[in-house]
Design a protein around this motif. Structure first.
Motif, PDB file in Angstrom:
ATOM      1  N   LEU A 254       0.963  -1.645  -0.042  1.00  0.00           N
ATOM      2  CA  LEU A 254       0.381  -0.443  -0.150  1.00  0.00           C
ATOM      3  C   LEU A 254       1.102   1.361  -0.085  1.00  0.00           C
ATOM      4  CD1 LEU A 254      -2.749  -1.731   2.292  1.00  0.00           C
ATOM      5  CD2 LEU A 254      -2.737  -0.852   0.151  1.00  0.00           C
ATOM      6  N   SER A 255       2.246   1.549   0.874  1.00  0.00           N
ATOM      7  CA  SER A 255       2.311   2.350   1.188  1.00  0.00           C
ATOM      8  C   SER A 255       3.764   2.763  -0.132  1.00  0.00           C
ATOM      9  CB  SER A 255       3.899   1.979   2.589  1.00  0.00           C
ATOM     10  OG  SER A 255       4.680   1.140   1.375  1.00  0.00           O
ATOM     11  N   SER A 256       3.880   2.157  -1.327  1.00  0.00           N
ATOM     12  CA  SER A 256       4.101   2.130  -2.747  1.00  0.00           C
ATOM     13  C   SER A 256       3.427   2.458  -3.152  1.00  0.00           C
ATOM     14  CB  SER A 256       5.048   0.282  -3.037  1.00  0.00           C
ATOM     15  OG  SER A 256       3.439  -0.356  -3.478  1.00  0.00           O
ATOM     16  N   LEU A 257       2.057   2.587  -3.091  1.00  0.00           N
ATOM     17  CA  LEU A 257       0.643   3.087  -4.254  1.00  0.00           C
ATOM     18  C   LEU A 257       0.711   4.416  -4.340  1.00  0.00           C
ATOM     19  CD1 LEU A 257      -2.025   0.038  -4.062  1.00  0.00           C
ATOM     20  CD2 LEU A 257      -0.185   0.106  -5.374  1.00  0.00           C
ATOM     21  N   SER A 258       0.434   5.179  -4.969  1.00  0.00           N
ATOM     22  CA  SER A 258       0.878   6.134  -5.559  1.00  0.00           C
ATOM     23  C   SER A 258       0.064   6.840  -6.842  1.00  0.00           C
ATOM     24  CB  SER A 258       1.987   7.010  -4.437  1.00  0.00           C
ATOM     25  OG  SER A 258       2.939   6.899  -5.986  1.00  0.00           O
ATOM     26  N   TYR A 259      -1.050   7.865  -6.514  1.00  0.00           N
ATOM     27  CA  TYR A 259      -1.671   8.446  -7.926  1.00  0.00           C
ATOM     28  C   TYR A 259      -1.130   9.954  -7.743  1.00  0.00           C
ATOM     29  CZ  TYR A 259      -5.548   9.460  -4.510  1.00  0.00           C
ATOM     30  OH  TYR A 259      -6.144   9.255  -3.389  1.00  0.00           O
ATOM     31  N   GLY A 260      -0.211  10.646  -8.965  1.00  0.00           N
ATOM     32  CA  GLY A 260       0.311  11.977  -8.512  1.00  0.00           C
ATOM     33  C   GLY A 260       1.448  12.734  -7.655  1.00  0.00           C
ATOM     34  N   GLU A 261       1.041  13.832  -7.302  1.00  0.00           N
ATOM     35  CA  GLU A 261       2.077  14.787  -6.425  1.00  0.00           C
ATOM     36  C   GLU A 261       1.256  14.368  -5.064  1.00  0.00           C
ATOM     37  OE1 GLU A 261       4.800  18.590  -5.830  1.00  0.00           O
ATOM     38  OE2 GLU A 261       2.631  18.770  -7.036  1.00  0.00           O
ATOM     39  N   ASP A 262       0.637  13.932  -5.452  1.00  0.00           N
ATOM     40  CA  ASP A 262      -0.636  14.641  -3.186  1.00  0.00           C
ATOM     41  C   ASP A 262      -1.503  13.593  -3.412  1.00  0.00           C
ATOM     42  OD1 ASP A 262       0.633  17.233  -2.609  1.00  0.00           O
ATOM     43  OD2 ASP A 262      -0.299  17.644  -4.164  1.00  0.00           O
ATOM     44  N   GLY A 263      -1.224  12.747  -3.971  1.00  0.00           N
ATOM     45  CA  GLY A 263      -1.389  11.107  -4.154  1.00  0.00           C
ATOM     46  C   GLY A 263      -1.370   9.812  -2.982  1.00  0.00           C
ATOM     47  N   TYR A 264      -1.673   9.956  -1.823  1.00  0.00           N
ATOM     48  CA  TYR A 264      -1.371   8.696  -1.595  1.00  0.00           C
ATOM     49  C   TYR A 264      -2.539   7.389  -0.105  1.00  0.00           C
ATOM     50  CZ  TYR A 264      -1.596  11.458   2.366  1.00  0.00           C
ATOM     51  OH  TYR A 264      -2.522  12.518   3.121  1.00  0.00           O
ATOM     52  N   PHE A 265      -2.077   6.763   0.246  1.00  0.00           N
ATOM     53  CA  PHE A 265      -3.011   5.625   1.243  1.00  0.00           C
ATOM     54  C   PHE A 265      -2.364   5.941   2.436  1.00  0.00           C
ATOM     55  CE2 PHE A 265      -3.657   4.233  -3.641  1.00  0.00           C
ATOM     56  CZ  PHE A 265      -5.118   4.366  -3.589  1.00  0.00           C
ATOM     57  N   PHE A 266      -3.317   5.668   3.253  1.00  0.00           N
ATOM     58  CA  PHE A 266      -2.512   5.735   4.491  1.00  0.00           C
ATOM     59  C   PHE A 266      -3.656   4.438   5.292  1.00  0.00           C
ATOM     60  CE2 PHE A 266      -6.588   8.917   3.882  1.00  0.00           C
ATOM     61  CZ  PHE A 266      -7.264   8.560   4.929  1.00  0.00           C
ATOM     62  N   VAL A 267      -3.325   4.094   6.331  1.00  0.00           N
ATOM     63  CA  VAL A 267      -3.824   2.959   7.238  1.00  0.00           C
ATOM     64  C   VAL A 267      -4.015   2.849   8.576  1.00  0.00           C
ATOM     65  CG1 VAL A 267      -3.706   0.416   8.120  1.00  0.00           C
ATOM     66  CG2 VAL A 267      -3.387   1.284   5.042  1.00  0.00           C
ATOM     67  N   TYR A 268      -4.738   3.431   9.795  1.00  0.00           N
ATOM     68  CA  TYR A 268      -5.118   2.837  11.456  1.00  0.00           C
ATOM     69  C   TYR A 268      -5.788   1.953  11.660  1.00  0.00           C
ATOM     70  CZ  TYR A 268      -4.465   8.222  10.208  1.00  0.00           C
ATOM     71  OH  TYR A 268      -4.126   9.887  10.222  1.00  0.00           O
ATOM     72  N   ASP A 269      -5.077   1.895  12.377  1.00  0.00           N
ATOM     73  CA  ASP A 269      -6.566   0.366  13.775  1.00  0.00           C
ATOM     74  C   ASP A 269      -7.364   0.736  13.463  1.00  0.00           C
ATOM     75  OD1 ASP A 269      -5.509   1.772  16.073  1.00  0.00           O
ATOM     76  OD2 ASP A 269      -4.278   0.470  16.379  1.00  0.00           O
ATOM     77  N   THR A 270      -8.585  -0.109  14.815  1.00  0.00           N
ATOM     78  CA  THR A 270      -9.449   0.958  14.712  1.00  0.00           C
ATOM     79  C   THR A 270      -9.636   1.596  16.333  1.00  0.00           C
ATOM     80  OG1 THR A 270      -9.936  -1.274  16.315  1.00  0.00           O
ATOM     81  CG2 THR A 270     -11.127  -0.622  14.150  1.00  0.00           C
ATOM     82  N   ARG A 271      -8.357   1.641  16.897  1.00  0.00           N
ATOM     83  CA  ARG A 271      -8.137   2.401  18.188  1.00  0.00           C
ATOM     84  C   ARG A 271      -8.235   4.051  18.159  1.00  0.00           C
ATOM     85  NH1 ARG A 271      -4.882  -1.717  21.626  1.00  0.00           N
ATOM     86  NH2 ARG A 271      -4.481  -2.065  19.673  1.00  0.00           N
ATOM     87  N   GLY A 272      -7.296   3.888  16.702  1.00  0.00           N
ATOM     88  CA  GLY A 272      -7.085   5.495  15.760  1.00  0.00           C
ATOM     89  C   GLY A 272      -5.151   5.490  15.949  1.00  0.00           C
ATOM     90  N   ASN A 273      -4.599   4.813  15.827  1.00  0.00           N
ATOM     91  CA  ASN A 273      -3.030   4.279  15.554  1.00  0.00           C
ATOM     92  C   ASN A 273      -2.546   3.977  14.760  1.00  0.00           C
ATOM     93  OD1 ASN A 273      -2.186   4.289  18.660  1.00  0.00           O
ATOM     94  ND2 ASN A 273      -2.974   2.467  18.642  1.00  0.00           N
ATOM     95  N   ASN A 274      -2.125   5.384  14.119  1.00  0.00           N
ATOM     96  CA  ASN A 274      -1.656   5.262  12.719  1.00  0.00           C
ATOM     97  C   ASN A 274      -0.379   4.007  12.151  1.00  0.00           C
ATOM     98  OD1 ASN A 274       0.207   6.102  10.365  1.00  0.00           O
ATOM     99  ND2 ASN A 274      -1.212   7.572   9.808  1.00  0.00           N
ATOM    100  N   LEU A 275      -0.795   3.600  11.323  1.00  0.00           N
ATOM    101  CA  LEU A 275      -0.064   2.660  11.121  1.00  0.00           C
ATOM    102  C   LEU A 275       0.646   2.615   9.810  1.00  0.00           C
ATOM    103  CD1 LEU A 275      -2.264  -1.039  11.476  1.00  0.00           C
ATOM    104  CD2 LEU A 275      -0.961   0.315  13.209  1.00  0.00           C
ATOM    105  N   MET A 276      -0.143   3.791   8.349  1.00  0.00           N
ATOM    106  CA  MET A 276       1.010   4.076   7.699  1.00  0.00           C
ATOM    107  C   MET A 276       0.419   5.323   7.081  1.00  0.00           C
ATOM    108  SD  MET A 276       0.820   2.025   3.387  1.00  0.00           S
ATOM    109  CE  MET A 276      -0.725   3.160   3.254  1.00  0.00           C
ATOM    110  N   HIS A 277       1.262   5.913   6.295  1.00  0.00           N
ATOM    111  CA  HIS A 277       1.113   7.203   5.821  1.00  0.00           C
ATOM    112  C   HIS A 277       2.644   7.533   5.240  1.00  0.00           C
ATOM    113  CE1 HIS A 277       0.271  11.715   5.364  1.00  0.00           C
ATOM    114  NE2 HIS A 277      -0.979  11.347   5.963  1.00  0.00           N
ATOM    115  N   PRO A 278       2.966   7.262   4.265  1.00  0.00           N
ATOM    116  CA  PRO A 278       3.773   7.625   3.518  1.00  0.00           C
ATOM    117  C   PRO A 278       4.306   8.677   3.154  1.00  0.00           C
ATOM    118  CG  PRO A 278       2.298   6.640   2.007  1.00  0.00           C
ATOM    119  CD  PRO A 278       1.372   6.369   3.299  1.00  0.00           C
TER     120      PRO A 278
END
Length: 245
Positions: free
Chosen positions: A85-109
């Protein structure tokens, strides 16, 4: 005030009042039409952005489907999903993020310093609990949310439309978003153009009203002068006949 002058005034004043009333009506209708047109354009923009986000998230979901379908929730499997997921992107500002259900950030490229951070209480510039709302939407099966977030290319807070979906058996919330500052700029241009159109229409109406009022007043004045000359000529003729008599 002479009778002829009163007639001129009575002709000009209602004309000016009627034209002013028409101008106010036209302005009100123009403002209403501009607001409706802006809302239509905004809906069209947002609908296209929402369809685009759904497409991106579907692609991201498919890219890790071979991992989520296994039923394995081990750390190695989740790390591989995050890597993809972190390798996926689109455009200059397009990215994916992942959180767990408690609000912890697991991924933000684009903001790796957030990874591992408890963001449950994080709020955007409007004071809204953004992460809580995203997690709540994912709990309902997914959805869209408008909020503000730092734009990577400018490092400034910008309006954003986010879309999240749940990865239920991992207790993940995965999503992406599109920044809307370009939409706001386009709408601002539309507003400016509509304002100019309304102002130009009112200006032309004011010019026409002035020309009409001057024309009526000039016509009345010319008639008054002509009538005065005729009356003077008749008076002179009458005086001449009196003298002759």
């Amino acid at each position: 005030m002479r009778l002829r002058q009163k007639v001129i005034v009575l002709a000009v004043v209602p004309l000016v009042v009627a034209l002013c009333a028409i101008a106010l009506f036209v302005r009100q209708q123009g403002v209403t039409l501009a607001a409706e047109q802006r809302a239509t354009i905004q809906r069209a923009y947002l609908a296209s952005k929402e369809a685009e986000l759904r497409h991106y998230v579907e692609l991201a979901t498919r890219s890790i489907a071979h991992l989520t379908r296994t039923g394995d929730s081990g750390p190695a499997t989740q790390r591989e999903a995050i890597r993809i997921l972190s390798s996926l992107s689109y455009g200059e500002d397009g990215y994916f993020f992942v959180y767990d259900t408690r609000g912890n950030n697991l991924m933000h490229p684009r903001q790796p310093e957030l990874v591992g951070t408890d963001m449950w209480e994080w709020r955007d510039s409007t004071g809204a609990p953004t992460i809580q709302r995203l997690i709540a939407l994912a709990g309902e099966g997914g959805g869209f949310l408008r909020y503000t977030w730092a734009k990577p290319s400018s490092n400034r807070a910008a309006p954003k439309l986010g879309y999240v979906v749940p990865i239920a058996h991992w207790n993940w919330v995965m999503g992406t978003g599109i920044y809307l500052d370009d939409v706001e700029s386009a709408l601002a241009l539309v507003d400016a153009q509509q304002s100019r159109n309304i102002e130009e229409t009112l200006l032309w109406m004011a010019v026409l009203a002035t020309v009409a009022a001057v024309g009526v007043a000039g016509g009345g004045l010319a008639l008054n002068i002509s009538e005065g000359r005729v009356a003077d000529a008749k008076l002179k003729a009458l005086a001449q006949r009196v003298v002759e008599s």
